[in-house]
Design a protein around this motif. Structure first.
Motif, short mmCIF file in Angstrom:
data_model
loop_
_atom_site.label_atom_id
_atom_site.label_comp_id
_atom_site.label_asym_id
_atom_site.label_seq_id
_atom_site.Cartn_x
_atom_site.Cartn_y
_atom_site.Cartn_z
N ALA A 173 0.83 -1.21 0.00
CA ALA A 173 0.00 0.00 0.00
C ALA A 173 0.87 1.26 0.00
O ALA A 173 0.56 2.24 -0.68
N LEU A 323 -7.73 -5.82 -1.49
CA LEU A 323 -7.40 -4.97 -2.63
C LEU A 323 -5.89 -4.95 -2.89
O LEU A 323 -5.46 -5.01 -4.04
N SER A 324 -5.10 -4.91 -1.83
CA SER A 324 -3.64 -4.91 -2.00
C SER A 324 -3.16 -6.20 -2.64
O SER A 324 -2.27 -6.20 -3.49
N ARG A 327 -3.94 -6.13 -6.35
CA ARG A 327 -2.98 -5.27 -7.06
C ARG A 327 -1.65 -6.01 -7.25
O ARG A 327 -1.05 -5.95 -8.33
N GLU A 368 -16.00 0.54 0.66
CA GLU A 368 -14.58 0.76 0.43
C GLU A 368 -14.02 -0.24 -0.58
O GLU A 368 -13.20 0.10 -1.43
N ILE A 369 -14.47 -1.48 -0.51
CA ILE A 369 -14.01 -2.49 -1.46
C ILE A 369 -14.49 -2.16 -2.86
O ILE A 369 -13.75 -2.27 -3.84
N ARG A 371 -15.21 0.81 -4.10
CA ARG A 371 -14.43 1.94 -4.61
C ARG A 371 -13.01 1.51 -4.95
O ARG A 371 -12.41 1.99 -5.91
N GLY A 372 -12.47 0.58 -4.14
CA GLY A 372 -11.13 0.08 -4.42
C GLY A 372 -11.05 -0.67 -5.74
O GLY A 372 -10.07 -0.53 -6.49
#
Length: 472
Positions: A173, A323-324, A327, A368-369, A371-372
């Motif tokens: 992050a 999310l990390s 990515r 939040e997920i 939007r991520g």
């Protein structure tokens, strides 16, 4: 000598929390000079004091005042910006005006006096080179940020405190923030620069970046474009996993583009059984129970080469996805020469939230997920397909609504496209009645095309498929 006693004139200045670093790591960081180009910094400030256009060019190039290595240069830069803003960009902030501004602030002597301002002006041959020098200042600032981040991460590794998986995720992050912070802030392209490509796309009759789906009727109204978040919602047993897997299969196997399917609901073997059934036509039950007859083996043989060479099709069955982690996996694909063309996430509400406040409720976490995932779509310039579960009470109505998504109202706002799947089942869960064997794909939101279209698809669960009615 302690860190607090060190002379930091030309060496690394630790962040406020860096005095907690292990001594060997801190000492190594202090022994090396930080990369910088003071001459370029002087030239940038000098050009700004000569030309209004140079001020605008520098502002568009730098990430901010913090890009300057010498604190005095940052102070001068801030004074120039304030003068520029107050004048509306009409008057060049010449050395006399800048000296007056710094005098008012009580900072003139701290930066070296009025003579140093003239030194900066004399350091630049012409204001026309302001952008070139500003790029140098920005690039050296990026190197310094990388050193600070790397030093901090290395220190955390030596300390070996906390949980290693979480530390790795936090490091990813932090690196992601570093990437975002060093991005070029200048506008990417003007209308003039974009125009010819736009006309070429119109002449071709399609957007070359768009991905299609395996369903022609849906392709008439939906395009999967880079940066888009497509959310597919359904009730339990409504067909969302089939939709996601069939779409990934089409893009990876039939369009030969790299795809990542992140499934938190099914194991790798279950995913392979569904994929093989959909691709070959072998009944899913035969594959699950390992009861294949000669006819089944013939069908599998026909698709064996395709499956054996599907090196760009990744099935990730990790139970815990963040999310990390997504990515990191997308970057790993790119490092292997398979830059991702699409991500399918099954399903959104099963993802693990990151850095959630203790007071956050589940709806906020899912938001939040959502939007991520939208940010991932933009960051990697790919369409992201998020499968999502409906609330239980959605099954009691004739047709679902966007408001039926479980735990999240943010999904509607974040999604570029929303497709709601509706499958009428009897009270006992059997597929009976006048619409038996059919799933309605309702295009409820479509920012790049018409919405409200209802596309019927054939539900072929025995072969893990949603088939186009146009082909039947």
């Amino acid at each position: 000598m302690s860190i607090a006693d060190t002379d930091f004139d030309d060496v690394y200045v630790p962040e406020p929390d860096d005095d907690q670093l292990p001594i060997p790591v801190a000492r190594q960081a202090l022994e090396r000079k930080q990369p910088n180009d003071l001459a370029a910094e002087q030239a940038v400030l000098g050009a700004m004091m000569l030309s209004v256009s140079a001020v605008s060019e520098v502002i568009a190039t730098l990430n901010g005042p913090g890009d300057f290595y010498r604190p005095a240069h940052e102070t001068i830069y801030r004074a120039i910006l304030d003068l520029h803003d107050r004048s509306g960009g009409d008057t060049p902030p010449d050395p006399i005006l800048v000296a007056g501004e710094l005098t008012t602030r009580g900072e003139l002597q701290q930066v070296g006096g009025a003579n140093y301002l003239h030194t900066c002006v004399n350091a630049v041959p012409t204001a026309a080179n302001a952008g070139h020098y500003a790029e140098k200042v920005r690039d050296f600032a990026a190197w310094r940020k990388l050193i600070k981040t790397g030093t901090r991460l290395a220190a955390q590794g030596y300390a070996a405190m906390g949980e290693a998986p979480k530390a790795v995720q936090d490091a990813m992050a932090e690196l992601q923030q570093l990437v975002a912070g060093t991005a070029d802030v200048a506008p990417r392209l003007t209308v003039a620069e974009r125009w010819q490509e736009f006309i070429d796309d119109q002449e071709r009759g399609l957007d070359p970046r768009a991905l299609d789906t395996p369903w022609p009727d849906i392709n008439e109204v939906v395009q999967l474009l880079p940066g888009n978040l497509l959310t597919v919602g359904a009730a339990t047993a409504g067909g969302k996993s089939l939709f996601g897997m069939n779409l990934a299969q089409h893009v990876a196997l039939h369009r030969n583009k790299p795809v990542l399917v992140a499934s938190m609901e099914m194991s790798g073997k279950e995913l392979m059984a569904r994929l093989t059934s959909a691709e070959s036509g072998v009944y899913l039950e035969h594959l699950v129970k390992h009861k294949l007859d000669d006819n089944d083996w013939e069908k599998i043989a026909k698709v064996s080469d395709v499956m054996r060479n599907a090196h760009n099709f990744y099935l990730d069955d990790s139970a815990s996805q963040t999310l990390s982690k997504l990515r990191a996996k997308l970057r790993w694909m790119a490092s292997r020469g398979h830059a991702p063309a699409m991500l399918v996430c099954d399903y959104l509400q099963l993802m693990t939230p990151e850095n959630t406040k203790a007071t956050a409720n589940r709806a906020q976490e899912v938001g939040e997920i959502s939007r991520g995932l939208k940010m991932i779509a933009g960051e990697f310039e790919i369409p992201v397909v998020a499968l999502a579960q409906f609330n239980r009470n959605a099954a009691n109505r004739d047709r679902p609504k966007v408001s039926d998504f479980k735990d999240a109202s943010a999904i509607e706002q974040d999604s570029n496209i929303i497709i709601l799947l509706h499958r009428e089942l009897a009270e006992d869960g059997t597929d009976t009645g006048p619409t038996a064997g059919t799933v309605e794909a309702i295009i409820s939101k479509n920012r790049s095309g018409p919405s409200g279209r209802v596309v019927p698809l054939a539900f072929q669960g025995h072969m893990a498929r949603l088939a186009s009615m146009a082909r039947l």
